[in-house]
Write an enzyme that holds these catalytic residues in place. Structure first.
Site, mmCIF file in Angstrom:
data_model
loop_
_atom_site.group_PDB
_atom_site.id
_atom_site.type_symbol
_atom_site.label_atom_id
_atom_site.label_comp_id
_atom_site.label_asym_id
_atom_site.label_seq_id
_atom_site.Cartn_x
_atom_site.Cartn_y
_atom_site.Cartn_z
ATOM 1 N N ALA A 1 -44.328 2.176 -4.710
ATOM 2 C CA ALA A 1 -44.182 0.712 -4.758
ATOM 3 C C ALA A 1 -42.721 0.311 -4.679
ATOM 4 O O ALA A 1 -42.239 -0.504 -5.457
ATOM 5 C CB ALA A 1 -44.834 0.174 -6.024
ATOM 6 N N GLY B 1 -43.962 -0.885 -0.367
ATOM 7 C CA GLY B 1 -45.120 -0.947 -1.262
ATOM 8 C C GLY B 1 -45.178 -2.287 -1.970
ATOM 9 O O GLY B 1 -46.259 -2.860 -2.162
ATOM 10 N N LYS C 1 -41.821 5.381 17.580
ATOM 11 C CA LYS C 1 -40.983 4.853 16.500
ATOM 12 C C LYS C 1 -40.059 5.952 15.963
ATOM 13 O O LYS C 1 -38.903 5.703 15.615
ATOM 14 C CB LYS C 1 -41.853 4.285 15.378
ATOM 15 C CG LYS C 1 -41.033 3.494 14.373
ATOM 16 C CD LYS C 1 -41.886 2.793 13.339
ATOM 17 C CE LYS C 1 -41.022 1.905 12.451
ATOM 18 N NZ LYS C 1 -41.674 1.605 11.177
ATOM 19 N N ASN D 1 -31.019 6.477 13.098
ATOM 20 C CA ASN D 1 -30.832 6.773 11.662
ATOM 21 C C ASN D 1 -29.777 7.850 11.432
ATOM 22 O O ASN D 1 -28.771 7.629 10.772
ATOM 23 C CB ASN D 1 -32.164 7.223 11.039
ATOM 24 C CG ASN D 1 -32.942 6.067 10.453
ATOM 25 O OD1 ASN D 1 -32.371 5.161 9.877
ATOM 26 N ND2 ASN D 1 -34.242 6.103 10.589
ATOM 27 N N SER E 1 -31.818 2.236 8.105
ATOM 28 C CA SER E 1 -32.221 2.455 6.712
ATOM 29 C C SER E 1 -31.682 3.771 6.134
ATOM 30 O O SER E 1 -31.374 3.851 4.950
ATOM 31 C CB SER E 1 -33.745 2.416 6.596
ATOM 32 O OG SER E 1 -34.300 3.441 7.397
#
Ligand code: NAD
Length: 313
Positions: free
Chosen positions: A8, A12, A188, A196, A261
């Site tokens: 989460a 999430g 992707k 990245n 990210s």
């Protein structure tokens, strides 16, 4: 529908919030104690397209779920790739014989982990264009729109995924069935497998890297390694289309000035990266198929060296 969000963090939290707002019975399971404590105390907070919202959603530490009585219809996996196996072990007792398990992590090969715990007919693999961030523990930053493509891995195909698609769409998560999810996952992964690692190692935003005179050569070499492995997995990639998509990341007017990210994870937040499940997965699969993957191998090693230099956790 009774839904577990397993992992989460940023994504999430987005899915948990949107599915909770659509009146599903949602619980969050996570392993970050500070985040869990704040959500228990204050609810899950979010800056949701500029509006400050709070939703009270139950959250449990993954080490404390053995006594939780919740038989889920759907589990949505949103750990980082290296946390997936541990999470699957933690929630094993909440996954019944009819529980569908939807995996939306970035990277390649997660089905190999999930199928140790869940029959193939209940595994749904997906690819999402939604994004999310965390402002800190207990608070998500959720901007923009997105979509989900997904496919059931069992022989029941589309039929087995219909109810899940319906629930996601009622929550405005824009899901649709795909007949070839592996190709979209590989596509992707090519974007992640170039932007990245390269921007992280070169300490650059995407435009900065894209404007160097070696960018095309490096990106083409990496993508050709992904494409050779993908072909062996019946996930054909349209290489010119993939290269064109990567070039859109260099546009200074749109996303070019962003750091990807992995850069945020490692350089800003000193966290371990998912490199082993992106370029590293190509190296592992390449070995299996007898395909040389020198660029992916070198980039994986460089990122691991950087993790160690920075003492990432
Ligand atoms: P995340 O790092 O926000 O959360 C993943 C897990 O790490 C959660 O359990 C979270 O609680 C924990 N975590 C986060 N920050 C932490 C910290 N500082 N200390 C300790 N634990 C921490 O990851 P995410 O962005 O939600 O990504 C989940 C998966 O979805 C990944 O595979 C990612 O590649 C993929 N994904 C992310 C996005 C995005 O925009 N964030 C978009 C598409 C796919």
């Amino acid at each position: 529908m009774k839904i577990i969000i397993a992992g989460a963090g940023a994504m999430g939290s987005r899915f948990g919030l949107m599915l909770h707002q659509a009146k599903n019975d949602v619980i969050l399971i996570d392993g970050w104690q500070e985040h869990i404590d704040l959500i228990k105390q204050n609810g899950l907070k979010a800056n949701f397209n500029g509006e400050e919202i709070v939703e009270n959603i139950s959250i449990y530490h993954q080490n404390d779920v053995s006594s939780v009585d919740f038989s889920a219809d759907l589990v949505i996996l949103f750990t980082k790739a290296m946390q997936l196996d541990g999470m699957m072990q933690s929630i094993n007792n909440m996954v019944g014989e009819n529980t569908k398990v939807l995996c939306l992590l970035n990277g390649i090969g997660h089905e190999d982990v999930i199928k140790k715990y869940v029959p193939l007919s209940n595994i749904i693999l997906g690819n999402t264009m939604w994004t999310a961030g965390l402002e800190g523990p207990g608070k998500a930053k959720l901007f923009g729109n997105g979509s989900i493509d997904l496919q059931n891995l069992g022989t029941d195909g589309k039929e087995a995924a219909e109810e899940v698609i319906e629930v996601l769409n009622v929550a405005n998560l824009n899901a649709k069935y795909s007949d070839n999810i592996l190709s979209s996952i590989y596509k992707k992964a090519c974007v992640n497998g170039t932007m990245n690692g390269l921007c992280t190692i070169l300490d650059s935003n995407m435009a900065g890297f894209g404007e160097t005179d070696v960018a095309d050569d490096i990106v083409e070499a990496i993508v050709s390694e992904f494409a050779a492995v993908a072909e062996r997995e019946n996930a054909t990639l349209n290489v010119p289309e993939v290269l064109a998509q990567i070039k859109t990341c260099y546009n200074r007017e749109t996303i070019g000035l962003h750091h990807p990210s992995m850069y945020q994870d490692l350089i800003i937040n000193n966290r371990l990266t998912e490199i082993d499940y992106i370029n590293g997965a190509i190296v592992r699969k390449g070995k299996e198929y007898g395909i040389e993957t020198p660029y992916c191998s070198f980039l994986t090693q460089l990122v691991h060296a950087k993790e160690q230099i920075l003492g990432a956790k």
